[in-house]
Design a protein around this motif. Structure first.
Motif, PDB file in Angstrom:
ATOM      1  N   ILE A 147      22.943   2.276  -0.327  1.00  0.00           N
ATOM      2  CA  ILE A 147      23.430   1.675  -2.156  1.00  0.00           C
ATOM      3  C   ILE A 147      21.188   1.681  -1.509  1.00  0.00           C
ATOM      4  N   LEU A 148      20.575   0.685  -1.853  1.00  0.00           N
ATOM      5  CA  LEU A 148      19.337   0.524  -1.379  1.00  0.00           C
ATOM      6  C   LEU A 148      18.367   1.929  -1.674  1.00  0.00           C
ATOM      7  N   ILE A 149      18.656   2.808  -1.104  1.00  0.00           N
ATOM      8  CA  ILE A 149      18.179   4.123  -0.927  1.00  0.00           C
ATOM      9  C   ILE A 149      18.410   5.165  -2.251  1.00  0.00           C
ATOM     10  N   PHE A 150      19.714   4.264  -2.629  1.00  0.00           N
ATOM     11  CA  PHE A 150      20.401   5.196  -3.950  1.00  0.00           C
ATOM     12  C   PHE A 150      19.559   4.523  -4.885  1.00  0.00           C
ATOM     13  N   LEU A 151      19.258   3.624  -5.081  1.00  0.00           N
ATOM     14  CA  LEU A 151      19.563   2.491  -6.175  1.00  0.00           C
ATOM     15  C   LEU A 151      18.357   2.409  -6.607  1.00  0.00           C
ATOM     16  N   LEU A 152      17.578   2.034  -5.958  1.00  0.00           N
ATOM     17  CA  LEU A 152      16.589   1.146  -5.938  1.00  0.00           C
ATOM     18  C   LEU A 152      15.228   1.994  -6.217  1.00  0.00           C
ATOM     19  N   PRO A 153      14.720   2.125  -7.058  1.00  0.00           N
ATOM     20  CA  PRO A 153      13.448   2.527  -7.403  1.00  0.00           C
ATOM     21  C   PRO A 153      12.177   1.939  -7.133  1.00  0.00           C
ATOM     22  N   GLU A 154      10.736   2.669  -6.656  1.00  0.00           N
ATOM     23  CA  GLU A 154       9.837   2.120  -6.119  1.00  0.00           C
ATOM     24  C   GLU A 154       9.371   1.846  -7.264  1.00  0.00           C
ATOM     25  N   THR A 155       8.466   0.349  -7.336  1.00  0.00           N
ATOM     26  CA  THR A 155       7.575  -0.852  -8.321  1.00  0.00           C
ATOM     27  C   THR A 155       5.920  -0.479  -7.668  1.00  0.00           C
ATOM     28  N   VAL A 176       0.507  -0.970  -0.064  1.00  0.00           N
ATOM     29  CA  VAL A 176      -0.366   0.054  -0.095  1.00  0.00           C
ATOM     30  C   VAL A 176       0.636   0.990  -0.051  1.00  0.00           C
ATOM     31  N   ARG A 177       1.954   1.163   1.168  1.00  0.00           N
ATOM     32  CA  ARG A 177       2.656   2.318   1.180  1.00  0.00           C
ATOM     33  C   ARG A 177       4.136   2.453  -0.021  1.00  0.00           C
ATOM     34  N   GLY A 178       4.042   1.039  -0.207  1.00  0.00           N
ATOM     35  CA  GLY A 178       5.258   1.429  -1.068  1.00  0.00           C
ATOM     36  C   GLY A 178       6.378   0.416  -1.173  1.00  0.00           C
ATOM     37  N   ARG A 179       6.894  -0.191  -1.638  1.00  0.00           N
ATOM     38  CA  ARG A 179       8.524  -1.086  -1.791  1.00  0.00           C
ATOM     39  C   ARG A 179       9.757  -0.295  -0.798  1.00  0.00           C
ATOM     40  N   ARG A 180       9.330   1.140  -1.173  1.00  0.00           N
ATOM     41  CA  ARG A 180      10.717   1.742  -0.540  1.00  0.00           C
ATOM     42  C   ARG A 180      10.774   2.469   0.730  1.00  0.00           C
ATOM     43  N   VAL A 181       9.789   2.449   0.698  1.00  0.00           N
ATOM     44  CA  VAL A 181       8.612   2.494   2.352  1.00  0.00           C
ATOM     45  C   VAL A 181       8.592   2.110   3.283  1.00  0.00           C
ATOM     46  N   ALA A 182       8.988   0.197   2.992  1.00  0.00           N
ATOM     47  CA  ALA A 182       9.068  -0.359   4.035  1.00  0.00           C
ATOM     48  C   ALA A 182       9.856  -1.126   4.371  1.00  0.00           C
ATOM     49  N   TYR A 183      11.415  -1.207   3.103  1.00  0.00           N
ATOM     50  CA  TYR A 183      12.072  -1.279   2.685  1.00  0.00           C
ATOM     51  C   TYR A 183      13.212  -0.702   4.339  1.00  0.00           C
ATOM     52  N   VAL A 184      13.268   0.639   4.137  1.00  0.00           N
ATOM     53  CA  VAL A 184      13.645   1.536   5.079  1.00  0.00           C
ATOM     54  C   VAL A 184      13.433   1.378   6.380  1.00  0.00           C
ATOM     55  N   GLY A 185      12.052   0.463   6.748  1.00  0.00           N
ATOM     56  CA  GLY A 185      11.279   1.054   7.781  1.00  0.00           C
ATOM     57  C   GLY A 185      12.207  -0.572   8.670  1.00  0.00           C
ATOM     58  N   THR A 186      12.231  -1.670   7.581  1.00  0.00           N
ATOM     59  CA  THR A 186      12.528  -2.562   8.474  1.00  0.00           C
ATOM     60  C   THR A 186      13.742  -2.623   8.208  1.00  0.00           C
ATOM     61  N   PHE A 187      14.582  -2.183   7.955  1.00  0.00           N
ATOM     62  CA  PHE A 187      16.624  -1.841   8.115  1.00  0.00           C
ATOM     63  C   PHE A 187      16.706  -0.838   9.476  1.00  0.00           C
ATOM     64  N   ILE A 188      15.791  -0.180   9.551  1.00  0.00           N
ATOM     65  CA  ILE A 188      16.074   0.387  10.711  1.00  0.00           C
ATOM     66  C   ILE A 188      16.013   0.420  11.990  1.00  0.00           C
ATOM     67  N   VAL A 189      14.925  -0.493  11.612  1.00  0.00           N
ATOM     68  CA  VAL A 189      14.606  -1.679  13.161  1.00  0.00           C
ATOM     69  C   VAL A 189      15.457  -2.695  12.765  1.00  0.00           C
ATOM     70  N   PHE A 190      16.600  -3.287  12.182  1.00  0.00           N
ATOM     71  CA  PHE A 190      17.286  -4.478  11.966  1.00  0.00           C
ATOM     72  C   PHE A 190      18.517  -3.891  12.626  1.00  0.00           C
ATOM     73  N   ILE A 191      18.839  -2.470  11.790  1.00  0.00           N
ATOM     74  CA  ILE A 191      20.260  -1.889  12.654  1.00  0.00           C
ATOM     75  C   ILE A 191      20.002  -1.599  13.897  1.00  0.00           C
ATOM     76  N   GLY A 192      19.214  -0.943  14.298  1.00  0.00           N
ATOM     77  CA  GLY A 192      19.202  -1.068  16.098  1.00  0.00           C
ATOM     78  C   GLY A 192      18.745  -2.395  17.314  1.00  0.00           C
ATOM     79  N   ALA A 193      18.239  -3.339  16.260  1.00  0.00           N
ATOM     80  CA  ALA A 193      18.342  -4.538  17.027  1.00  0.00           C
ATOM     81  C   ALA A 193      20.112  -5.179  17.319  1.00  0.00           C
ATOM     82  N   CYS A 194      21.151  -5.146  16.269  1.00  0.00           N
ATOM     83  CA  CYS A 194      22.105  -5.668  15.790  1.00  0.00           C
ATOM     84  C   CYS A 194      22.848  -4.886  16.575  1.00  0.00           C
ATOM     85  N   ILE A 195      22.762  -3.060  17.397  1.00  0.00           N
ATOM     86  CA  ILE A 195      23.603  -2.539  18.109  1.00  0.00           C
ATOM     87  C   ILE A 195      23.344  -2.668  19.509  1.00  0.00           C
TER      88      ILE A 195
END
Length: 517
Positions: free
Chosen positions: A215-223, A106-125
């Motif tokens: 890399i994802l933010i710079f290269l992946l288009p919204e699909t 619904v909101r877009g693939r890029r939005v979802a990717y950014v959200g998931t990776f922010i959660v993942f990075i925070g958990a790893c730290i």
């Protein structure tokens, strides 16, 4: 510009013929925009990005295994308690995509990717700085919430940009990226934990995720087709834009003057229960249940490998890590080959079907013929033909694994290792086939469909991995995997039901949707 002809269901209603200027043009249909503006090279780049993103789910799981004893000693808890973090990871690995998948639809693939990776990075730290067991198990659940959804989102991206005719090959590449960590994750984890300590495993994952997110933010288009249609409509939302728009071309530049502009897919609302409805729907439940059983048995064999090879053959931790390579390599090779076979099968069935339809409806208009193709195409025949073959091979490989490792003094260690290669090959090939099939069926909810499949297989795997060790202790290795093989044979009822009834169920569901609309 890609010259690909659209094969999937159209984004909007077919052009009306009633306003044609003269009778000579009534049998002609205005050309439609291409299904996707991305050419082959650009699609390969996009698939490479989402395949790399999918590796995080496997890395976060498999890189962790060699460090379990060290973590137990450092946090002063039992190994059984630390093993519970593996089970909890699998549970959240199944649940999390049910949230992120609908969001990405619904909101877009890029939005979802950014959200998931922010959660993942925070958990790893947080995991790298963990001082107690309670924090460890909570953050492992959070880490799983961030990493597991990359699979569902990636499936959605591939569904956005590919037609059925080419989807099998791209899904094969996607599955290969998803499963690469099965081969190399334990090796990297063992090396890091043995040299720099177990906390370095999570620092490695954090750095890897942060670099890839940029890399994802710079290269992946919204699909997502409800936002960008076939890729030629640029959204005003900055979260769906990306800096390097060199290959996301504008509609006014790319569209032929005689071709109507692409229409956006219908907007949907975020439906977090959508994957659960797919999971229990007649069109998907039999095949999802079947795959969940096979995936759980595969994970049971992987989970048992470490202790079995250590107890039966006296291997060290490093040697045990190396035994996982055969399973991982089999997984990668199998899915690459299966993707090509899927494309060949689809092309063969499609050509045969179109020949038959042309003979049967020669008098019908092109529009009616196109509608007939979409409703009556034997999708199950095109996609599921190989399922029984992979099923039989996986059952045989499990029997070989169980009964050869039962008698380590009589059988060389190479035999059970080769059996894990075959198990990985067949298990992953089956996943590739069924995930491609579900994306075909739920082309407008592809991330949600992938999330429903992921939910079932991870929950089954969590249950299976929790009972495999007690079952082996109770009845032995050979009988344990004989029982697993018998269960898998019974599970073949699922694909049989799908083959026989799914097409009719799908047509009735489509008719209801039209009536509701």
């Amino acid at each position: 510009m890609s010259t690909e002809t659209r094969k999937d269901p159209p984004l909007s209603g077919a052009p009306s013929l009633s306003n044609a200027p003269d009778s000579a043009s009534q049998d002609q249909i205005a050309p439609e925009p291409p299904y996707s503006i991305f050419d082959k090279r650009q699609k390969w780049l996009i698939v490479a990005l989402v395949s790399t993103a999918a590796t995080f789910s496997g890395f976060a799981s498999n890189i962790y295994f060699p460090a379990l004893p060290t973590i137990a000693d450092d946090l002063n808890v039992s190994l059984e308690l630390v093993n519970l973090t593996v089970t909890s990871y699998l549970i959240f690995q199944g649940i999390a995509p049910s949230l992120w998948g609908p969001v990405s639809d619904v909101r877009g693939r890029r939005v979802a990717y950014v959200g998931t990776f922010i959660v993942f990075i925070g958990a790893c730290i947080g995991l790298a700085e963990t001082k107690n067991y309670a924090t460890l198990i909570v953050l492992r659940c959070l880490q799983s919430t961030g990493s597991a959804s990359t699979i569902a989102i990636g499936s959605g991206v591939i569904g956005d940009i590919t037609t059925r005719a080419e989807r099998g090959g791209f899904m094969g590449i996607f599955q290969a990226g998803l499963l690469a960590p099965v081969a190399i994750g334990p090796v990297i984890g063992g090396a890091l934990a043995g040299s720099l300590g177990w906390r370095s495993v999570f620092w490695f994952l954090m750095i890897y995720a942060a670099v890839f997110l940029l890399i994802l933010i710079f290269l992946l288009p919204e699909t997502l087709r409800s936002i960008v249609a076939n890729g030629s409509v640029l959204s005003s939302n900055p979260m769906t834009r990306f800096p390097l728009q060199t290959y996301q071309k504008l509609s006014k530049v790319e569209t032929d003057p005689d071709t109507p502009p692409p229409q956006l897919a219908a907007k949907k609302h975020v439906d977090i229960f959508g994957p659960f409805r797919i999971l229990i729907s007649k069109q998907a439940a039999p095949i999802i249940l079947f795959l969940a059983i096979y995936y759980a048995v595969w994970q049971m064999s992987i989970t048992a490998m470490s202790s079995l090879f250590k107890d039966r053959y006296g291997l060290t931790e490093i040697q045990i890590g190396l035994t996982f390579i055969a399973n991982g390599v089999g997984s990668i090779i199998g899915t690459l080959i299966t993707g090509k076979i899927l494309n060949i099968d689809y092309g063969r069935v499609k050509a045969s079907f179109e020949t038959r339809v042309s003979a049967d409806v020669e008098e019908e208009s092109a529009l009616s013929r196109s509608k007939s193709n979409q409703e009556d195409f034997p999708l199950e025949k095109a996609r599921l033909r190989l399922v029984p073959v992979f099923s039989v091979l996986q059952c045989l490989s499990l029997l070989l694994f169980g009964w050869t490792i039962q008698f380590p003094h009589r059988v060389h260690i190479a035999v059970p290792i080769v059996s894990t290669f075959i198990t990985g090959w067949t298990a992953v090939s089956m996943q590739s086939v069924i995930m491609t099939y579900l994306v075909d069926v739920y082309h407008d909810k592809s991330a949600g469909a992938s999330a429903s499949l992921n939910l079932a297989r991870c929950l089954f795997a969590a249950g299976g991995t929790s009972i495999v060790k007690p079952l082996i202790n109770a009845v032995g290795v050979g009988l344990t995997f004989t029982i697993c093989a018998i269960v898998q044979v019974v599970a073949l009822i699922g694909p049989l039901i799908q083959w026989k009834f799914a097409a009719g169920w799908r047509k009735k569901a489509a008719a209801r949707d039209v009536q509701d609309a």
